[in-house]
Design a protein around this motif. Structure first.
Motif, PDB file in Angstrom:
ATOM      1  N   GLY A 145      47.324  48.563  49.603  1.00  0.00           N
ATOM      2  CA  GLY A 145      48.114  47.776  48.661  1.00  0.00           C
ATOM      3  C   GLY A 145      47.391  46.666  47.949  1.00  0.00           C
ATOM      4  N   VAL A 146      46.047  46.631  47.981  1.00  0.00           N
ATOM      5  CA  VAL A 146      45.295  45.552  47.337  1.00  0.00           C
ATOM      6  C   VAL A 146      44.168  46.170  46.517  1.00  0.00           C
ATOM      7  N   MET A 178      43.987  51.497  45.041  1.00  0.00           N
ATOM      8  CA  MET A 178      44.458  50.740  43.897  1.00  0.00           C
ATOM      9  C   MET A 178      43.284  50.241  43.058  1.00  0.00           C
ATOM     10  N   ASP A 182      46.550  48.069  38.238  1.00  0.00           N
ATOM     11  CA  ASP A 182      47.840  48.281  38.898  1.00  0.00           C
ATOM     12  C   ASP A 182      48.608  46.982  39.102  1.00  0.00           C
ATOM     13  N   ILE A 183      47.955  45.839  39.119  1.00  0.00           N
ATOM     14  CA  ILE A 183      48.655  44.586  39.384  1.00  0.00           C
ATOM     15  C   ILE A 183      48.825  43.730  38.130  1.00  0.00           C
ATOM     16  N   ASP A 185      50.254  42.373  34.585  1.00  0.00           N
ATOM     17  CA  ASP A 185      51.546  42.270  33.907  1.00  0.00           C
ATOM     18  C   ASP A 185      51.283  41.905  32.447  1.00  0.00           C
ATOM     19  N   ASP A 191      46.868  38.038  31.997  1.00  0.00           N
ATOM     20  CA  ASP A 191      46.768  39.485  32.187  1.00  0.00           C
ATOM     21  C   ASP A 191      46.676  40.215  30.851  1.00  0.00           C
ATOM     22  N   GLN A 259      44.811  34.934  39.042  1.00  0.00           N
ATOM     23  CA  GLN A 259      44.502  36.364  39.131  1.00  0.00           C
ATOM     24  C   GLN A 259      43.732  36.686  40.409  1.00  0.00           C
ATOM     25  N   ARG A 262      46.186  36.852  43.238  1.00  0.00           N
ATOM     26  CA  ARG A 262      46.997  38.070  43.240  1.00  0.00           C
ATOM     27  C   ARG A 262      46.172  39.283  43.642  1.00  0.00           C
ATOM     28  N   ILE A 263      44.887  39.313  43.290  1.00  0.00           N
ATOM     29  CA  ILE A 263      44.022  40.389  43.761  1.00  0.00           C
ATOM     30  C   ILE A 263      43.864  40.304  45.281  1.00  0.00           C
ATOM     31  N   GLY A 265      46.221  39.446  47.180  1.00  0.00           N
ATOM     32  CA  GLY A 265      47.481  39.877  47.751  1.00  0.00           C
ATOM     33  C   GLY A 265      48.566  38.818  47.798  1.00  0.00           C
ATOM     34  N   SER A 268      52.861  36.245  43.148  1.00  0.00           N
ATOM     35  CA  SER A 268      52.695  35.452  41.925  1.00  0.00           C
ATOM     36  C   SER A 268      53.432  34.124  42.060  1.00  0.00           C
TER      37      SER A 268
END
Length: 522
Positions: A145-146, A178, A182-183, A185, A191, A259, A262-263, A265, A268
């Protein structure tokens, strides 16, 4: 399930375990910055150095079901100086806390290189000595998931279990690898800029002098390298472009702190209490926050691992019978697994069905001790009633099939971190008696007999047993009077043992003091 997090940092592992359905009890963190982030996020956190194992255990007011933590990895990591200091001993302290508190589960996380250290070998031996079954494996965060290439060693232990009990389920929890896209927005400004450029810079490992560094500019359709405290930094003047870079340094996007988090995990908008201004009193500088983010356990990774533990704890999943168990059935009966003569497919399916039925009765917990395993089976209660209510033949079949599966689990390949040397067998060794030598005339005198010393020393019938002599003083009346001994009645005329005037209060000197005190009060 309730858990306590050690070496919590910014709380990445705790967030993942909570998302898996567990209840957070307490967090321990030594540094001020991550401790304030935990408290600000509403967590109950204690700022303490876990070198003090005794006070750390006493601070846990409630018994947790699981203890999780990742001791500092700087002494083992490739990015560090790889010099063993006092920080490496925290792995041993983590193991000591586990063995003192004795939760049913624990989760240990560290870099891959920690598995070969003497500190981890000490911790592993301590866990095994205290009855924990271990599942050890190196997992890559990009499969959990990361969008980050981050290989970490996880050791998951459970009291009484057999080694490798959760490995198949953990591998099955891995998903599609991933990538950074994929993460992203498109509605976020940072982003959107990254999507427009299509490539980003992530600080690579430094190469030799006057040679190109590692790849620093990657496409958004690739996985990000391991997040470090300097991942977001811009390339310096000494950076030499790599031939395989996805873009030039001028055309690449530079990751923001949001960012990078969020990478790693984090959700936000997670509040790291960043300083609003450079010289503000409240909050923490960017350098401190980057270090917290780099040291954290990715939350989605912890969530997937925690979900596997949660399901096994409540018997939502059972150990899976792989194809190797069928081959083991043929080999244990000395049959050819190729021709399959002597054991029909229907018999194999029946054995596998009975094993699954037995596993459901014991909630999927494979005890390392076969006697404890049979005890759990014989005292189990399932949908078809008590084990004692089953027919004698069915009881025997369930016992036999479960023991066969237990033997199969024992002969599976051991973990690569398990000791290579076999434990010595403690058994009595018998030596052959020496043959008496031949006499050579009168040169050798006959050996004298050795006196035999016996204990306790012999005593005659007239003497008191020396071991019972201690009790002589115990039964003396002046030493220990018997409060339940019979006393003469109050109306007995032969009360010579009572002093004169015992029933006359005026003969008591305290009575006169009491009257004088009353007179003074009046």
């Amino acid at each position: 399930m309730r858990f306590i997090e050690l070496f919590a940092g910014a709380g990445g592992m705790g967030l993942g375990l909570e998302a898996a359905g567990m209840e957070h009890l307490l967090s321990f963190e030594r540094d001020a910055a991550p401790h304030s982030v935990l408290v600000h996020a509403g967590k109950t956190a204690i700022r303490m150095d876990l070198k003090d194992v005794g006070n750390a255990c006493l601070a846990m007011r409630h018994q947790p079901t699981l203890i999780a933590g990742g001791p500092p990895c700087q002494d083992f990591s490739k990015a560090g100086q790889r010099k063993i200091t006092d920080r490496a001993k925290l792995t041993q302290h983590f193991a000591q806390i586990i063995c003192v508190v004795r939760p049913e589960w624990f989760v240990f996380e560290n870099v891959e290189q920690a598995g070969t250290s003497s500190q981890y070998k000490y911790a592993r031996a301590l866990w095994k000595r205290h009855g924990y079954g271990l599942t050890e494996h190196v997992f890559d965060a990009q499969e959990y998931g990361v969008p980050q290439r981050r290989r970490r060693l996880f050791c998951i232990g459970r009291l009484g279990e057999i080694d490798g009990f959760l490995l198949d389920d953990l591998k099955a929890a891995a998903g599609k690898k991933m990538v950074v896209r994929d993460i992203l927005d498109p509605e976020r400004e940072d982003d959107a800029a990254l999507l427009e450029k299509g490539a980003f810079f992530a600080r690579p490992w430094m190469g030799k002098k006057d040679e190109p560094n590692g790849r620093g500019i990657l496409s958004i359709d690739e996985v990000c390298p391991t997040i470090a405290r300097h991942t977001h930094e811009k390339p310096g003047p000494s950076y030499q472009p790599h031939p395989d870079d996805a873009a030039t340094p001028d055309a690449a996007h530079y990751l923001t702190m949001e960012q990078v988090a969020r990478i790693q995990g984090f959700p936000s908008g997670y509040d790291f209490r960043r300083k609003k201004e450079k010289y503000a009193r409240e909050g923490w500088p960017d350098k401190t926050i980057n270090l917290m983010v780099a040291n954290a356990v990715p939350m989605p990774m912890a969530q997937k691992i925690g979900k596997v533990i949660f399901d096994r704890h409540y018997a939502a999943t059972l150990p899976k019978l792989d194809k190797g168990f069928t081959d083991f059935l043929y080999k244990s009966r000395k049959l050819d697994p190729v021709t399959k003569d002597g054991l029909s497919q229907r018999a194999v399916d029946n054995i596998r069905s009975l094993v699954n039925r037995a596993l459901r009765r014991i909630d999927g917990k494979m005890q390392a001790n076969p006697y404890m395993l049979l005890h759990a089976l014989e005292t189990s209660v399932a949908g078809d009633g008590k084990f004692s209510d089953l027919t004698t033949r069915l009881q025997s079949d369930l016992r036999q099939c479960l023991l066969e599966y237990h033997n199969y689990c024992l002969q599976r390949p051991r973990s690569q971190w398990s000791p290579t040397t076999k434990m010595p067998e403690f058994r009595e060794r018998f030596r052959k008696a020496r043959k008496p030598g031949k006499w050579k005339g009168d040169a050798l005198a006959p050996a004298s007999t050795r006196p035999v010393v016996s204990w306790p020393p012999a005593y005659s019938d007239s003497q008191l047993d020396p071991e019972m002599a201690v009790f002589e003083t115990i039964f003396r009346e002046d030493f220990a009077p018997d409060p339940y001994a019979p006393q003469p009645l109050a109306g007995d005329p032969d009360e010579h043992w009572r002093p004169d005037g015992y029933d006359d209060p005026t003969q008591d000197p305290l009575y006169h003091e009491y009257l004088a005190a009353r007179k003074d009060d009046d």
